[in-house]
Write an enzyme that holds these catalytic residues in place. Structure first.
Site, PDB file in Angstrom:
ATOM      1  N   GLY A  26       0.782  -1.236   0.000  1.00  0.00           N
ATOM      2  CA  GLY A  26       0.000   0.000   0.000  1.00  0.00           C
ATOM      3  C   GLY A  26       0.810   1.280   0.000  1.00  0.00           C
ATOM      4  O   GLY A  26       0.301   2.339   0.369  1.00  0.00           O
ATOM      5  N   SER A  27       2.068   1.221  -0.407  1.00  0.00           N
ATOM      6  CA  SER A  27       2.883   2.459  -0.409  1.00  0.00           C
ATOM      7  C   SER A  27       2.325   3.463  -1.409  1.00  0.00           C
ATOM      8  O   SER A  27       2.327   4.663  -1.148  1.00  0.00           O
ATOM      9  CB  SER A  27       4.344   2.139  -0.715  1.00  0.00           C
ATOM     10  OG  SER A  27       4.522   1.753  -2.063  1.00  0.00           O
ATOM     11  N   ASN A  28       1.798   2.991  -2.543  1.00  0.00           N
ATOM     12  CA  ASN A  28       1.183   3.928  -3.499  1.00  0.00           C
ATOM     13  C   ASN A  28      -0.084   4.534  -2.899  1.00  0.00           C
ATOM     14  O   ASN A  28      -0.336   5.730  -3.050  1.00  0.00           O
ATOM     15  CB  ASN A  28       0.864   3.213  -4.814  1.00  0.00           C
ATOM     16  CG  ASN A  28       2.077   3.100  -5.714  1.00  0.00           C
ATOM     17  OD1 ASN A  28       2.503   4.072  -6.317  1.00  0.00           O
ATOM     18  ND2 ASN A  28       2.656   1.921  -5.759  1.00  0.00           N
ATOM     19  N   LEU A  63      -4.480  -7.101  -7.139  1.00  0.00           N
ATOM     20  CA  LEU A  63      -4.055  -8.225  -7.983  1.00  0.00           C
ATOM     21  C   LEU A  63      -5.172  -8.993  -8.665  1.00  0.00           C
ATOM     22  O   LEU A  63      -4.912  -9.905  -9.435  1.00  0.00           O
ATOM     23  CB  LEU A  63      -3.190  -9.190  -7.159  1.00  0.00           C
ATOM     24  CG  LEU A  63      -1.902  -8.562  -6.594  1.00  0.00           C
ATOM     25  CD1 LEU A  63      -1.056  -9.605  -5.897  1.00  0.00           C
ATOM     26  CD2 LEU A  63      -1.087  -7.891  -7.700  1.00  0.00           C
ATOM     27  N   LEU A  82      -8.455  -9.517 -11.222  1.00  0.00           N
ATOM     28  CA  LEU A  82      -9.052  -8.975 -12.445  1.00  0.00           C
ATOM     29  C   LEU A  82     -10.351  -8.250 -12.069  1.00  0.00           C
ATOM     30  O   LEU A  82     -11.114  -8.742 -11.229  1.00  0.00           O
ATOM     31  CB  LEU A  82      -9.364 -10.147 -13.387  1.00  0.00           C
ATOM     32  CG  LEU A  82      -9.786  -9.799 -14.820  1.00  0.00           C
ATOM     33  CD1 LEU A  82      -8.642  -9.123 -15.563  1.00  0.00           C
ATOM     34  CD2 LEU A  82     -10.239 -11.048 -15.550  1.00  0.00           C
ATOM     35  N   ASN A  93      -5.319   2.086 -13.194  1.00  0.00           N
ATOM     36  CA  ASN A  93      -4.378   1.129 -12.613  1.00  0.00           C
ATOM     37  C   ASN A  93      -2.944   1.573 -12.890  1.00  0.00           C
ATOM     38  O   ASN A  93      -2.677   2.285 -13.856  1.00  0.00           O
ATOM     39  CB  ASN A  93      -4.600  -0.266 -13.231  1.00  0.00           C
ATOM     40  CG  ASN A  93      -3.677  -1.317 -12.640  1.00  0.00           C
ATOM     41  OD1 ASN A  93      -3.505  -1.384 -11.424  1.00  0.00           O
ATOM     42  ND2 ASN A  93      -3.058  -2.128 -13.495  1.00  0.00           N
ATOM     43  N   HIS A 127       0.861  -0.109 -13.469  1.00  0.00           N
ATOM     44  CA  HIS A 127       1.552  -1.382 -13.708  1.00  0.00           C
ATOM     45  C   HIS A 127       3.057  -1.094 -13.745  1.00  0.00           C
ATOM     46  O   HIS A 127       3.487  -0.118 -14.380  1.00  0.00           O
ATOM     47  CB  HIS A 127       1.086  -1.997 -15.041  1.00  0.00           C
ATOM     48  CG  HIS A 127       1.715  -3.314 -15.332  1.00  0.00           C
ATOM     49  ND1 HIS A 127       1.324  -4.470 -14.685  1.00  0.00           N
ATOM     50  CD2 HIS A 127       2.731  -3.655 -16.152  1.00  0.00           C
ATOM     51  CE1 HIS A 127       2.080  -5.474 -15.127  1.00  0.00           C
ATOM     52  NE2 HIS A 127       2.938  -5.004 -16.016  1.00  0.00           N
ATOM     53  N   ASP A 132      -4.459  -5.349 -17.728  1.00  0.00           N
ATOM     54  CA  ASP A 132      -3.443  -4.429 -18.281  1.00  0.00           C
ATOM     55  C   ASP A 132      -3.671  -4.054 -19.737  1.00  0.00           C
ATOM     56  O   ASP A 132      -2.711  -3.761 -20.455  1.00  0.00           O
ATOM     57  CB  ASP A 132      -2.047  -5.086 -18.153  1.00  0.00           C
ATOM     58  CG  ASP A 132      -1.725  -5.385 -16.689  1.00  0.00           C
ATOM     59  OD1 ASP A 132      -1.035  -6.390 -16.447  1.00  0.00           O
ATOM     60  OD2 ASP A 132      -2.177  -4.618 -15.819  1.00  0.00           O
ATOM     61  N   GLU A 165       6.739   5.597  -9.450  1.00  0.00           N
ATOM     62  CA  GLU A 165       5.310   5.460  -9.081  1.00  0.00           C
ATOM     63  C   GLU A 165       4.919   6.495  -8.048  1.00  0.00           C
ATOM     64  O   GLU A 165       3.917   7.189  -8.181  1.00  0.00           O
ATOM     65  CB  GLU A 165       5.060   4.057  -8.517  1.00  0.00           C
ATOM     66  CG  GLU A 165       5.211   2.976  -9.529  1.00  0.00           C
ATOM     67  CD  GLU A 165       5.105   1.594  -8.928  1.00  0.00           C
ATOM     68  OE1 GLU A 165       4.943   1.459  -7.704  1.00  0.00           O
ATOM     69  OE2 GLU A 165       5.167   0.641  -9.700  1.00  0.00           O
TER      70      GLU A 165
HETATM   71  C1  GRF Z   1       3.552  -1.456  -7.400  1.00  0.00           C
HETATM   72  O1  GRF Z   1       4.811  -1.834  -7.892  1.00  0.00           O
HETATM   73  C2  GRF Z   1       2.573  -1.357  -8.535  1.00  0.00           C
HETATM   74  O2  GRF Z   1       3.146  -0.970  -9.757  1.00  0.00           O
HETATM   75  C3  GRF Z   1       2.081  -2.756  -8.668  1.00  0.00           C
HETATM   76  O3  GRF Z   1       2.040  -3.279  -7.356  1.00  0.00           O
HETATM   77  C4  GRF Z   1       2.964  -2.555  -6.546  1.00  0.00           C
HETATM   78  C5  GRF Z   1       2.176  -1.988  -5.409  1.00  0.00           C
HETATM   79  O4  GRF Z   1       3.060  -1.559  -4.430  1.00  0.00           O
HETATM   80  N1  GRF Z   1       0.768  -2.757  -9.263  1.00  0.00           N
HETATM   81  P1  GRF Z   1       2.391  -0.913  -3.103  1.00  0.00           P
HETATM   82  O5  GRF Z   1       1.458  -1.977  -2.505  1.00  0.00           O
HETATM   83  O6  GRF Z   1       1.634   0.324  -3.546  1.00  0.00           O
HETATM   84  O7  GRF Z   1       3.553  -0.590  -2.213  1.00  0.00           O
END
Ligand code: GRF
Length: 186
Positions: free
Chosen positions: A11-13, A83, A85, A100, A102, A143, A172
């Site tokens: 969940g860092s994003n 993860l 679909l 999304n 990727h 994707d 990201e």
């Molecule tokens: C990221 O590398 C993103 O591109 C991929 O899954 C990873 C998620 O990382 N879809 P986080 O859970 O947001 O740290």
């Protein structure tokens, strides 16, 4: 504008996006949704004081998740390391509103099974000299939605798949919030 973020892992994003919009007047990260009770994003949601909705496959397939999003007045759905679909009913409920990220330069290294370290291992095995990130609309195929944004970085012969993953995460965390901001205000 109410955003929901779906995540299956760390969940860092999701955290970066929440931080980016923390003081926003018109953008609210209303929900974080997760399909994995062990995911690190659960602790991040608690720390960020963002309501978390955990769901299983049956709930995801049923109208439970779509109804939850509608009941919360969600306008945009952000997948950040999610993860599964996306089922047809969710795609249809939010046309051109599901985005999304990727960790590769689609259409290369995309599709079912190409996620997380598998992507970066394939990039290294293929002796690619560059890789990157792709932010794209989501449809009912892995994707394959229209590409919104891409950024690339060099891959060195000495890079391990962890090195490649790290370079991707930097891009990201820098670009995903900004791209979302531009998109929802366009
Ligand atoms: C990221 O590398 C993103 O591109 C991929 O899954 C990873 C998620 O990382 N879809 P986080 O859970 O947001 O740290």
């Amino acid at each position: 504008k109410n955003l929901a973020i779906f995540a299956s892992g760390s969940g860092s994003n999701a955290e970066r996006i929440a931080e980016y919009f923390l003081d926003s007047e018109d953008v609210n990260i209303k929900l974080i949704l997760c399909n994995n009770p062990q995911a690190g994003v659960i602790q991040r949601a608690e720390r960020l004081n963002i309501p978390l909705v955990l769901f299983d496959r049956a709930q995801f397939k049923s109208d439970y998740v779509v109804n939850t999003l509608k009941e919360n007045g969600i306008d945009w759905v952000i997948l950040a390391g999610f993860l599964w679909l996306i089922p047809q009913n969710l795609v249809e409920a939010f046309p051109n509103k599901i985005i999304n990220i990727h960790p590769a330069l689609l259409p290369k290294f995309g599709g079912k099974g190409m996620y997380g370290h598998f992507v970066h291992e394939a990039v290294v095995a293929n002796k690619e000299t560059e890789s990157g990130i792709t932010i794209h609309y989501v449809n009912e195929h892995y994707d394959e939605g229209g590409i919104i944004f891409q950024a690339s970085y060099p891959v060195l012969p000495t890079d391990t798949h962890e090195d490649v993953a790290k370079k991707g995460q930097v891009l990201e965390h820098k670009h995903f919030p900004e791209v979302i901001d531009k998109l929802i205000h366009s």
